[in-house]
Design a protein around this motif. Structure first.
Motif, mmCIF file in Angstrom:
data_model
loop_
_atom_site.group_PDB
_atom_site.id
_atom_site.type_symbol
_atom_site.label_atom_id
_atom_site.label_comp_id
_atom_site.label_asym_id
_atom_site.label_seq_id
_atom_site.Cartn_x
_atom_site.Cartn_y
_atom_site.Cartn_z
ATOM 1 N N LEU A 172 0.530 -1.269 -0.253
ATOM 2 C CA LEU A 172 0.040 0.362 0.332
ATOM 3 C C LEU A 172 0.975 1.086 -0.216
ATOM 4 O O LEU A 172 0.975 2.350 -1.114
ATOM 5 C CB LEU A 172 -1.351 0.185 1.654
ATOM 6 C CG LEU A 172 -2.359 -0.729 1.369
ATOM 7 C CD1 LEU A 172 -3.012 -0.617 1.820
ATOM 8 C CD2 LEU A 172 -2.593 -0.193 0.234
ATOM 9 N N TYR A 173 1.818 1.656 1.045
ATOM 10 C CA TYR A 173 2.340 2.783 1.130
ATOM 11 C C TYR A 173 3.639 2.281 -0.460
ATOM 12 O O TYR A 173 3.650 3.830 -0.465
ATOM 13 C CB TYR A 173 3.888 2.034 2.427
ATOM 14 C CG TYR A 173 4.846 3.292 2.596
ATOM 15 C CD1 TYR A 173 3.962 4.766 3.287
ATOM 16 C CD2 TYR A 173 5.614 3.716 1.542
ATOM 17 C CE1 TYR A 173 5.149 6.172 2.922
ATOM 18 C CE2 TYR A 173 6.608 4.488 1.988
ATOM 19 C CZ TYR A 173 5.931 5.902 2.312
ATOM 20 O OH TYR A 173 7.377 7.064 2.835
ATOM 21 N N GLU A 180 0.326 8.606 6.819
ATOM 22 C CA GLU A 180 -1.519 8.817 7.812
ATOM 23 C C GLU A 180 -2.707 7.964 6.859
ATOM 24 O O GLU A 180 -3.305 7.639 7.447
ATOM 25 C CB GLU A 180 -1.613 9.952 7.797
ATOM 26 C CG GLU A 180 -0.204 10.726 8.254
ATOM 27 C CD GLU A 180 -0.200 10.564 9.478
ATOM 28 O OE1 GLU A 180 -1.151 10.038 10.089
ATOM 29 O OE2 GLU A 180 0.938 10.465 9.726
ATOM 30 N N LEU A 181 -2.484 8.550 5.236
ATOM 31 C CA LEU A 181 -3.383 7.289 4.447
ATOM 32 C C LEU A 181 -2.847 5.827 4.799
ATOM 33 O O LEU A 181 -4.385 4.871 5.635
ATOM 34 C CB LEU A 181 -3.168 7.188 3.410
ATOM 35 C CG LEU A 181 -4.443 6.783 2.434
ATOM 36 C CD1 LEU A 181 -6.263 6.680 3.332
ATOM 37 C CD2 LEU A 181 -4.364 6.494 1.226
ATOM 38 N N LEU A 185 -5.362 2.253 7.948
ATOM 39 C CA LEU A 185 -6.253 1.252 7.161
ATOM 40 C C LEU A 185 -5.078 0.116 8.982
ATOM 41 O O LEU A 185 -6.090 -0.899 8.393
ATOM 42 C CB LEU A 185 -5.725 1.135 6.021
ATOM 43 C CG LEU A 185 -6.377 2.016 5.140
ATOM 44 C CD1 LEU A 185 -6.291 1.244 3.895
ATOM 45 C CD2 LEU A 185 -7.966 1.511 5.160
ATOM 46 N N THR A 186 -4.647 0.711 9.595
ATOM 47 C CA THR A 186 -3.631 -0.444 10.285
ATOM 48 C C THR A 186 -3.391 -0.182 11.213
ATOM 49 O O THR A 186 -2.961 -0.853 12.230
ATOM 50 C CB THR A 186 -1.957 -0.798 10.026
ATOM 51 O OG1 THR A 186 -1.469 0.764 10.336
ATOM 52 C CG2 THR A 186 -1.757 -0.547 8.565
ATOM 53 N N ALA A 196 7.911 3.003 10.233
ATOM 54 C CA ALA A 196 8.469 2.876 9.707
ATOM 55 C C ALA A 196 9.101 1.235 9.771
ATOM 56 O O ALA A 196 10.224 0.643 8.549
ATOM 57 C CB ALA A 196 9.792 3.624 10.289
ATOM 58 N N ARG A 197 8.996 0.387 10.597
ATOM 59 C CA ARG A 197 9.841 -1.143 10.842
ATOM 60 C C ARG A 197 8.864 -1.616 9.268
ATOM 61 O O ARG A 197 9.268 -2.303 9.226
ATOM 62 C CB ARG A 197 8.889 -1.845 12.238
ATOM 63 C CG ARG A 197 9.024 -1.060 13.167
ATOM 64 C CD ARG A 197 9.125 -2.594 13.960
ATOM 65 N NE ARG A 197 8.863 -1.738 15.548
ATOM 66 C CZ ARG A 197 7.651 -2.382 16.417
ATOM 67 N NH1 ARG A 197 7.660 -3.160 16.130
ATOM 68 N NH2 ARG A 197 7.767 -1.325 17.246
ATOM 69 N N TYR A 198 7.222 -1.225 8.801
ATOM 70 C CA TYR A 198 7.082 -2.096 8.040
ATOM 71 C C TYR A 198 6.522 -1.821 6.708
ATOM 72 O O TYR A 198 6.674 -2.692 5.893
ATOM 73 C CB TYR A 198 5.391 -2.086 8.370
ATOM 74 C CG TYR A 198 4.392 -2.597 9.612
ATOM 75 C CD1 TYR A 198 4.759 -4.369 9.267
ATOM 76 C CD2 TYR A 198 5.039 -1.343 10.832
ATOM 77 C CE1 TYR A 198 4.327 -4.725 10.748
ATOM 78 C CE2 TYR A 198 4.555 -1.652 11.926
ATOM 79 C CZ TYR A 198 4.289 -3.654 12.029
ATOM 80 O OH TYR A 198 4.242 -4.782 13.313
ATOM 81 N N ARG A 199 7.559 -0.835 6.510
ATOM 82 C CA ARG A 199 7.545 0.359 5.069
ATOM 83 C C ARG A 199 9.138 -0.057 5.177
ATOM 84 O O ARG A 199 9.931 0.019 5.478
ATOM 85 C CB ARG A 199 6.901 1.301 5.081
ATOM 86 C CG ARG A 199 8.056 2.638 6.458
ATOM 87 C CD ARG A 199 7.517 3.898 5.317
ATOM 88 N NE ARG A 199 7.163 4.739 5.445
ATOM 89 C CZ ARG A 199 8.424 5.963 5.647
ATOM 90 N NH1 ARG A 199 10.048 5.730 5.276
ATOM 91 N NH2 ARG A 199 9.282 6.430 6.477
ATOM 92 N N THR A 200 9.690 0.521 3.604
ATOM 93 C CA THR A 200 10.377 0.867 3.581
ATOM 94 C C THR A 200 10.850 1.257 1.516
ATOM 95 O O THR A 200 9.585 1.514 0.755
ATOM 96 C CB THR A 200 11.448 -0.506 2.089
ATOM 97 O OG1 THR A 200 12.879 -0.900 2.475
ATOM 98 C CG2 THR A 200 10.456 -1.878 1.337
ATOM 99 N N ILE A 201 11.915 2.408 1.690
ATOM 100 C CA ILE A 201 11.324 2.888 0.158
ATOM 101 C C ILE A 201 12.791 2.296 -0.714
ATOM 102 O O ILE A 201 13.564 1.697 -0.905
ATOM 103 C CB ILE A 201 12.807 4.300 0.328
ATOM 104 C CG1 ILE A 201 11.558 5.032 1.768
ATOM 105 C CG2 ILE A 201 12.027 4.923 -0.446
ATOM 106 C CD1 ILE A 201 10.837 5.042 1.896
#
Length: 214
Positions: A172-173, A180-181, A185-186, A196-201
């Motif tokens: 999703l990210y 924020e969006l 949902l989480t 930040a533990r869940y997303r990565t760039i």
């Protein structure tokens, strides 16, 4: 009468270090969703639960509490138990897409439960088996939380139910790039550091933003 002895002053508790998040790509997720498991109903049941988690992003503990009453007008509605324990309670509403609705339509849980009750250990074992059967074995570099040393493992070896939550958040990210969006949902709090533990760039996102100043 207060003691002046402070034996722990010479010790320091190191900060928690989390490695780069890893998760299933949409292609990998869809491969699991489309598996023909007609000859193994037990494995198919665990696959459905895992895929539903990937599509709504809830934790395993919350999933186990879900009933048919949590489905309201095409949305999954629930209070994340972890947030409630931390004194932060707000309802999470996640719209169900067609894949999630199809999974729910074929469930035969007893009573009002959304899914049959599973043993968490066998559930995690079957998640790893599903990925192994599909050859989802790309190498993932992780940080050993005890030694802080890097290790390499095939993805299927590291898979647990929480991989579903990371898959939901990471994909999703990557699509919307709006913390924020996605957090709405989480169940993460606005500005949550834990997010930040869940997303990565990833590299595609880097290229996309650089193209904006081409």
């Amino acid at each position: 009468g207060v003691t002046s002895n402070r034996p722990f002053d010479g010790y320091e508790i190191p900060a928690k270090v989390y490695g780069t998040p890893y998760y299933l790509t949409l292609e990998e997720r869809n491969a699991v969703y489309d598996m023909d498991l007609s000859d193994d109903p037990a494995l198919a049941s665990h696959r459905d639960v895992f895929m539903f988690q990937c599509l709504v992003g809830c934790r395993y503990g919350d999933l186990q509490r879900l009933t048919k009453d949590n489905i309201v007008d095409g949305f999954l509605e629930y209070y994340p138990q972890k947030s409630l324990r931390n004194g932060k309670g707000s309802v999470v509403r996640v719209p169900l897409n067609e894949k999630a609705k199809a999974i729910l339509a074929r469930q035969k849980a007893d009573g009002n439960r959304l899914f049959p009750k599973h043993c968490r250990q066998s559930y995690n074992s079957d998640i790893r088996l599903l990925l192994q059967l599909l050859g989802i074995n790309r190498t993932v570099t992780v940080l050993n939380r005890h030694t802080h040393e890097t290790e390499q493992h095939p993805l299927y070896e590291l898979a647990t139910s929480h991989l579903a939550r990371r898959t939901f958040i990471g994909n999703l990210y990557k699509k919307v790039k709006d913390q924020e969006l996605v957090a709405s949902l989480t169940g993460h709090s606005p500005g949550s550091k834990a997010f930040a533990r869940y997303r990565t760039i990833d590299e595609d996102m880097k290229k996309e933003i650089i193209d904006k100043i081409n």
